[in-house]
Design an enzyme around this catalytic site. Structure first.
Site, PDB file in Angstrom:
ATOM      1  CB  THR A  27      -5.964  -9.886 -24.572  1.00 21.72           C
ATOM      2  OG1 THR A  27      -6.972  -8.905 -24.863  1.00 21.72           O
ATOM      3  CG2 THR A  27      -5.677 -10.692 -25.824  1.00 21.72           C
ATOM      4  CB  ALA A  60     -10.317  -5.785 -26.819  1.00 22.45           C
ATOM      5  CB  VAL A  86     -16.311  -4.416 -25.156  1.00 18.47           C
ATOM      6  CG1 VAL A  86     -15.753  -3.421 -24.133  1.00 18.47           C
ATOM      7  CG2 VAL A  86     -16.284  -3.813 -26.558  1.00 18.47           C
ATOM      8  CE  LYS A  87     -11.109 -10.527 -19.953  1.00 18.23           C
ATOM      9  NZ  LYS A  87      -9.743 -11.102 -20.120  1.00 18.23           N
ATOM     10  CB  VAL A  88     -17.123  -4.481 -19.111  1.00 15.83           C
ATOM     11  CG1 VAL A  88     -17.502  -3.407 -18.102  1.00 15.83           C
ATOM     12  CG2 VAL A  88     -17.251  -3.943 -20.538  1.00 15.83           C
TER      13      VAL A  88
END
Length: 218
Positions: A27, A60, A86-88
Site C-alpha cells: 500500500t 505499510a 515498514v515501507k521507507v
C-alpha cells in the site's frame, strides 16, 4: 516468485486471496486516499484489517522524511501486527532508518527506487525488500524491466539477502518478464494478476469440451 497485490481495497485483497496465489499486500498513501481512508487512527485500523485477510507481508508506508520521525512511525506501524513490513523511502534519512530497523529485527521495504545504485545502497543497509518502480520508468521512456534485471544480477553477484520486489507492474507481460529474470516478488493491481489466468485457446478448448459433452448426453 511471490505475488503481492498493490491496493488498499479490502474487497480486491479478498478476491486475490481467494485465488490461492496471494503472498502479500503493498500500500501507499495514494492508495489509502483512493479508498477515502483519512487520519492516522483510521489508516492504522485499515492496516489491521488488511493483515486479517492475508498470511504475511503487508507493506505499510511511513510519511516522515526525517530519521527520528521515520523511526517513530516505524515503531507504531510494526506494533499493528507481526505481518507488517515498514515501507521507507529511498532517501538518506530513510536508508539510515533501514539500517537501524533491520538491526532491531523490523522488516523493511525500501520504496521509490529508480536506479541500481539506490538498490545497492538499500541492500547494504539491510532492507528486507527493495521496490524498483518499473512501470514509472517506462512512463518516461526508460527501461524499467531492464533495471529489475540489473538489480537481480547485482544482488546475485554479492549474495545480498534483500529481495527484489518489482513494483509499478502494469500488465501480465511485466510479470512474466520479471519471473524470467529471477525477480523475487512482484506487486501488481488485481487486474494484472487475474490476466495471468486468461488465454483465448483455453476458452475455445473449454467451450468445445463442454459442447462435446453435451452431445454425448443427448
Amino acid at each position: 516468485m511471490k505475488f503481492f497485490i498493490d491496493t488498499a481495497n479490502l474487497q480486491e485483497i479478498e478476491e486475490a486471496a481467494a485465488l490461492g496465489i496471494l503472498d502479500g499486500v503493498t500500500t501507499n498513501p495514494s492508495l489509502m486516499a483512493k479508498e477515502g481512508i483519512k487520519g492516522n487512527q483510521a489508516i492504522y485500523q485499515h492496516y489491521k484489517e488488511i493483515c486479517n485477510l492475508v498470511d504475511n507481508n503487508v507493506s505499510a508506508e511511513v510519511i516522515s522524511t526525517d530519521y527520528a520521525g521515520i523511526l517513530r512511525e516505524a515503531e507504531l506501524l510494526a506494533a499493528i501486527d507481526a505481518k507488517i513490513v515498514v515501507k521507507v523511502p529511498m532517501i538518506r534519512e530513510g536508508v539510515k532508518a533501514i539500517k537501524y530497523l533491520s538491526s532491531q529485527g523490523v522488516r523493511t521495504n525500501c520504496t521509490l527506487v529508480f536506479s541500481a545504485g539506490q538498490a545497492l545502497v538499500a541492500a547494504k543497509a539491510g532492507a528486507t525488500y527493495v521496490s524498483p518502480f518499473a512501470g514509472r520508468l517506462d512512463d518516461i521512456s526508460a527501461d524499467g524491466m531492464a533495471l529489475l534485471g540489473q538489480i537481480v544480477e547485482i544482488y546475485d553477484n554479492y549474495g545480498f539477502a534483500t529481495e527484489v520486489l518489482g513494483a509499478s507492474i502494469r500488465h501480465p507481460m511485466h510479470i512474466i518478464e520479471a519471473a524470467e529474470m529471477g525477480v523475487d516478488v512482484i506487486t501488481a493491481p488485481l487486474k494484472a494478476l487475474e490476466a495471468l489466468f486468461l488465454h483465448p485457446l483455453t476458452d475455445i478448448g473449454l467451450e468445445k469440451f463442454l459442447a462435446d459433452y453435451k452431445k454425448s448426453q443427448s
